[in-house]
Design an enzyme around this catalytic site. Structure first.
Site, short mmCIF file in Angstrom:
data_model
loop_
_atom_site.label_atom_id
_atom_site.label_comp_id
_atom_site.label_asym_id
_atom_site.label_seq_id
_atom_site.Cartn_x
_atom_site.Cartn_y
_atom_site.Cartn_z
N CYS D 98 0.78 -1.23 -0.05
CA CYS D 98 0.29 0.00 0.03
C CYS D 98 0.87 1.12 -0.06
O CYS D 98 1.86 1.31 0.99
CB CYS D 98 -0.89 0.07 1.29
N CYS D 102 -4.16 7.25 -2.15
CA CYS D 102 -5.29 7.14 -3.02
C CYS D 102 -6.46 8.06 -2.03
O CYS D 102 -7.52 8.38 -2.52
CB CYS D 102 -5.71 6.25 -3.70
N THR D 189 -4.84 5.59 7.01
CA THR D 189 -3.44 5.21 6.16
C THR D 189 -2.79 6.43 5.95
O THR D 189 -3.16 7.55 5.47
CB THR D 189 -4.20 4.63 4.98
N GLU D 256 -1.13 2.50 9.44
CA GLU D 256 -2.37 3.03 9.71
C GLU D 256 -2.39 3.63 11.32
O GLU D 256 -1.47 3.16 12.02
CB GLU D 256 -3.66 2.26 10.04
N HIS D 291 -13.09 5.44 -4.07
CA HIS D 291 -12.10 4.73 -3.31
C HIS D 291 -12.44 3.15 -3.38
O HIS D 291 -11.44 2.31 -3.67
CB HIS D 291 -12.33 5.24 -1.84
N TYR D 295 -9.58 -0.40 -5.38
CA TYR D 295 -8.84 -1.49 -4.99
C TYR D 295 -8.69 -2.59 -5.95
O TYR D 295 -8.10 -3.64 -6.11
CB TYR D 295 -9.94 -2.21 -3.81
N CYS D 298 -4.89 -1.12 -7.04
CA CYS D 298 -3.48 -1.18 -6.26
C CYS D 298 -3.48 -2.66 -5.81
O CYS D 298 -2.36 -3.21 -5.66
CB CYS D 298 -3.76 -0.27 -4.91
N GLU D 442 -7.05 -5.07 6.24
CA GLU D 442 -7.03 -3.59 5.27
C GLU D 442 -7.90 -3.96 4.22
O GLU D 442 -8.68 -3.12 3.65
CB GLU D 442 -5.73 -3.38 5.10
#
Lengths: 481, 481, 481, 481
Positions: D98, D102, D189, D256, D291, D295, D298, D442
């Protein structure tokens, strides 16, 4: 039978050569990475003294007539097999983790039956040797670890074609009174805190691999044997002290080690196979059948605790009455009980072996393990789903205890009114541990990888018989060709 | 015990009022839509005379001391329950389809136990009535169908709040010597070719629904009872004659009917519950537990035939040695044996009821059925995958027999050298039937829909006990609050 | 562009040799088994005249500058590909079933691009021939069916090693002005009601299989071509009349036929590949990439209707507000939209081919089809779950219309107050049809079986590139070796 | 635009109040637990300077006309959205983890559009404030973290009914020139190494919750803001030094933190919502749609590295050519590309918002995230399956470097001839990290938990429209009622 305390004391009389994080441990059983596993195994001793669980935890030896721990008992009936599963679930519930002892238990049953059949076929004398060894194990109530998996090197090559012939344990010398073995066994559950290691071959062997067909018992502190204790998920946290972040006192998984045999001498009385490669596959299959069924017992017990923890965490979150959350808990239950039902089913259809002990139905036992390899991931996902993102981001013990931010963290990580933030953190850490890579991979690869089960299932299902049924019902062969 | 032939003859003495495709059938048992189901049920009678299967197919009545069909036997032990599952798998293998008789079998066990408990609680006399009825059933070797599911109307409303009070079967009159019932039961397997219908309530009932709490036995040709035989997948093909397209002689699924009770009078001797709504839920749960476990037996037997057929078709296609095809067959095996293992497991953990018969573990039995609701779809997909597109596009019997194109079709639908095109077509039609909507939906909703199982599972799993385990293992309640 | 009516009229001018249930059909387009498919294809013509859908249904030909149906249009851009998916979903929603025309559409695009590349490599003249053919197809607004799948015989053998060399379509003669082909293509969607058949090879071919590398266009009524219309699930019901049991006017699936070419002569102008086996695999891959993406469009459209029907049936049952039922509907939505998203995604990442038209991303397109092969079974299960056991047991039209029991059936099959029992039956029959074996198998094997997609995916994903990424990120090769 | 080095330098000018393991960190960016995340974020800066990736990594600001990082760019077209997904996959491939940025990117797009709509509806002036803020962000190339998730306390209660009103961030004071906020945001994050925190509400709010409707920008070192960096799987290993056990230099997941706002004053220029609860839900939905699509980008990039690592490990094991292993790799590919296709699909069907930027298709975007929540567990299982038990039991760096056992371990953990044991260990540790609880959770809960997506999907799918389609196709309402 020993108590848990006596078991721990008995370990301390041994002097195994144990390594962890680059150091040889003087007092391995007290090391924070290892002590939780010792503590877990000790529960198996203590429960055997609890009258409430006597039927499940103990049995009467047919070798000595004495009351013994069920962990050193041969399976003399369907009932013994069903009770074994009940025992595994019980201890799984009491410890919430792997308690290590079923590998040795299945190992002695496999050796009992296969030594008998080897002797019958070849006129060897392994069975009476093993009987003598087993009596001692029962009388002294010793813990034995089964060591089957070799390190394997290049898996596309058989043992004797590896670049290094030692990548599978093998006999490198035959001396008067015993054999000398070399090689390494890996992923060995409970090895570090066992008294005895039951070495067994990991695959069937043709004549050219005869030296790899070796089964024997080796004390954990035998000269030439090194134990390297593996890393586990979050293992370093255990060395931080006794806070919530360490998890429960019982740790996760079974404290797996790699055992390196540098020309270890094994006296004849402890050698139970030494070259009979045509029986090595049978030994593996027997062991695997019993062992694969177990996962429907112990993992169900562990999952009971995980389910309880997940439900409690949902209560703290204020979500436990949500219909969708209840449905997810139900799904966890469904998966767990499917496995338990299968383990009981494979036990109930056991058959008697020539040596007198009983073998679970191998086809059904393999389905149990196969399901476990899938279900642990689904159960983990459901626990994570209900548990929330905090499973990934919870601050440390030290932050919660910090003068500067501890108060703020307690304020902000409060759950439902009346709930305890400490308990919430403990629930989170337990779920984290029981769904960690160590736990998942153990459930996936322990007792054989998924593909190993599929090979057995296809073979055991006898498609040719099913084809006959189809021919008959469908009426094939009637009519033109 | 009757033979299959005697069973068929015994049916022909009855005069049920049967409708199918808009016509009342004079000779229902000979109708091409119904005859295959009669033929399937007859196998259950014939197998009982086969000495090879005597242990599985027959038992000794504890009511009469006589040898009886296991289909009229009460479950007096774990062994009886395990043998039941074995029997279901056996007949499933011999017929490749639903043989209808387990509903009645579980029905008599449910009525035996619940009438006993009702009498004990309320001082009624249902149990001895039922005992008398059961003796006759055993002696005359009659086939009984269980009729539980009501048509239900608006499922968000209880029976007594429906726009039409008849949407659940209920007592509409109490006369000297008996009761009068009205309503309809639907999806009733084997009803048309049973001698007796065991009417049972479909849900627990509070006092205001007492009239819906009715259990009784009604002969299939009782005055006022109409039987409407439902459509099945590809049913119309059966009327085309006796070719390959019709499928096997045994048909698919269980020949489900809707039974309409237009003020049917039931004499007291045949009434086993009449208003005890507080026991209706217990009756449903008991029946459901036994019945849900069955699906691990009969469906496994059917799947054995399906697996055999699929493997044979792969052989005809020349693909059976392909690793990926073998892996798909293995997956089918895995799913099937998971269910079978569960059915045995739920039987092995049975417990004794107050009336003396034994109940399977309800939690495990519900997991079995839940798995079936998923697995049939996965098994169907795998069979379709291996079977190929031809499952969807195979030309008709008549085309294969046609002078004009029959020869061409035989040329072009040839498989591996030496295989028979007729057999290939039969395999295709069998797989088509066993994966049709009728078959899938029966497996999904028979013995209760998926949600019904989930409700039982959540209740039976007792999360509060698991929470206690978690509290103990994780050490909750120690530390600040 | 033709209207639906004109399309039907145009068909009636043709005289194909069609067989069904053993009879040659004089007026095939009126036969109750075939008419629903004609009617469905006609919708594709009518919608092209609806101004509301002009952007989606029509395009401007770059060959002629004229407005044409998108079904005869080449893909000149990402936008064309996205609109194709939108068109497929739209018609899927309007017909609730397969509308047959995408095979021809992808076929012309595959032939356009591959003839160009063959000519470029070999100096042949296929591309201009094909351009001429395509202009006619566009101008006359003809329907073409793609015929790729051979009957295949023993799948472990290549075409030229089969016991019968005709088990794959091949060139058996080369005459002045054309070639003669023999063999059979099977599972051909929409063939019976197409004007043209686009014959294409089904696999890559080495030199020894050159005669099997044949692509050409054959009118459906060409001399020597026989069409055998396959059976479908519940096909015989269509011949019972026009009641509810027949399903919707549009039928299910695509009216698949087997096409038998008995030495059919194809003039040169219609031959687009004749021996270039090294390009046969490319033609298959191109066609398959486009075609596999489609399933995210048309099946989503069909699933929209199925979802609507399932929700309406839940309303009739009184269960639609139940949280668990809503969750199941949500799961259906999720599966369907996953596929649609993938189809759009594979279109959005299209790349330009040498001949100027655009190819969807093959890796993504294959994931779409692979998902469909799984999702239809899951969607079926969910629809069955919500729909209830009645999907398997509903009585026939004739029973509902019967004087004797029709009234009773209407009484007892009533749903929620105010709902129509006829509508309830229609919903049930639609769901039954859309989850039947014909439908499931078409979704599974259409555009290639699951394994075909996996082979492409593994090849397209280029693991060696991923290994490079891993080497870099993980820092391999740094440190001892 | 800053380089990676400049980015790191810019951080060091800030003085956030960061806690980890009970200590306030003086130099947080150098701490071994945090440095890997800084290093990962730095890659996003460096790649923007790589001409090869300019199209993907940079854009031209429509606010300033300058070339900017795409991470501060608004989505002005479908193309911008498709490129965003491409950028996420690229960086996912370059870092294998990660890269945190974003959240801020989607946050600025959400604030851009919603401030516009709030102003239009209410005459407020938030949009121009935000424009000014955004220009600075673009010009100074700052990293912003989105902070949406509140700690939530009892989730069955709304914010204003919690026992402690601070369990959701809210406005506790309105002063001349700004507002004062209190509360905590968790799972944030990249927060610790961002310049700016974009505070946003976490749910729609009725009038009584107006004070909880607060959106604003807060510098990471604002007075009153504390950052508590959360624990991750195996975090303590990072403090052991720079060996293999630490994993890659980039760490796992996004670093995080929990952010605690103790009466932080936010000047008006940085306040973008302050009480408009009726727009809070819109802000959440907008942000979530963008968002959730991410996924598919990434995580696909990360999975590329994981796939590469898994294939390399299979090569070391000598199993990579096994058909079953290849099938498992194919399954991983299939799952990953399904998600990527969906992310592209949801981007391709974007629509323009009133403020001019474009919103992905929300229904499709939610399917992407929903799939991720399932697929990561399946991908993990497959990687574990291929990787082997050693993922759970590999000894530590220190053991491999030990004089006493290091040599033995290197001997026994050898793979295929010619492979490096160090590389083998690195592959194992990478796979371990990328399938750890931190990573799985996550993926499950990031951008909203699974249920959040289901709620949106059901709403967006508009079942009533589908019911209309069904009514039309099936012909409901025609016939008796």
């Amino acid at each position: 039978m020993m108590t848990g305390r006596e078991y721990v004391e008995s370990l301390k009389k041994m002097t195994p050569r144990v390594f962890y994080k680059g150091k040889r441990l003087d007092r391995p059983y007290d090391h924070p990475a290892i002590a939780p596993h010792v503590k877990t195994a000790a529960v198996t001793y203590d429960l055997a003294h609890d009258p409430k669980h006597a039927d499940v935890m103990t049995a009467t030896s047919n070798l000595t007539g004495e009351k013994i721990s069920r962990f050193t008992h041969l399976f003399w009936s369907v009932d013994d097999l069903v009770r074994k599963i009940a025992m595994l679930r019980l201890i799984g519930q009491e410890t919430g983790t792997c308690f290590q002892r079923c590998v040795g238990l299945d190992g002695i049953n496999a050796l009992w039956s296969v030594t008998f059949e080897v002797d019958r076929a070849k006129g060897t004398g392994y069975h009476s040797r093993f009987r003598t060894f087993l009596k001692t194990l029962q009388r002294e109530d010793l813990m034995s670890a089964g060591a089957m998996t070799d390190v394997k090197g290049d898996r596309s090559l058989p043992p004797w074609q590896q670049a290094d012939p030692d990548l599978y344990v093998h006999i490198v010398g035959r001396k008067p009174g015993g054999v000398v073995i070399r090689g390494a066994k890996t992923h060995i559950t409970g090895a570090v805190n066992s008294h005895e290691i039951l070495v067994m071959p990991t695959l069937g062997l043709p004549p050219e691999g005869a030296d790899y067909a070796v089964a024997c018992a080796v004390p954990i502190d035998a000269p030439g044997l090194s134990v390297v204790f593996g890393r586990q998920s979050n293992d370093a946290r255990k060395e931080e002290g006794s806070g919530v972040d360490c998890g429960t006192p019982f740790g996760v998984v079974g404290g797996e080690s790699t055992l390196i045999f540098e020309d270890v001498f094994v006296p004849d009385a402890r050698v139970f196979m030494a070259g009979e490669g045509d029986f090595a596959g049978l030994l593996v299959d027997r062991f695997a059948a019993w062992h694969r069924a177990n996962y429907g017992g112990c993992k169900a017990g562990n999952a009971d605790v995980l389910l309880g923890a997940t439900a409690l965490l949902a209560e703290v979150h204020g979500t436990v009455k949500n219909t969708v959350v209840k449905d997810k808990l139900t799904e966890m239950i469904h998966l767990v009980e499917t496995n338990f039902a299968g383990a009981i089913g494979s036990s109930a259809l056991a058959t008697k072996l020539p040596a007198g002990n009983w073998l679970v139905d191998p086809l059904l036992a393999n389905t149990v393990k196969q399901n476990v390899t899938r279900f642990v991931y689904q159960v983990a996902r459901l626990a994570h789903d209900i548990g929330g993102g905090i499973l990934s981001t919870l601050p440390s013990d030290a932050d919660f205890e910090s003068d500067e931010v501890g108060g703020l963290l307690k304020k902000y990580f409060a759950g439902k009114a009346g709930s305890s933030t400490d308990d919430k953190r403990k629930l989170i850490r337990y779920i984290e541990g029981m769904t960690s890579v160590s736990t998942l991979v153990e459930a996936l690869h322990g007792a054989g990888s998924p593909q190993a089960q599929r090979i057995v299932m296809l073979r055991q299902a006898r498609l040719e018989e099913k084809a006959k049924l189809a021919r008959k019902v469908i009426g094939l062969g009637k009519g033109e060709k």
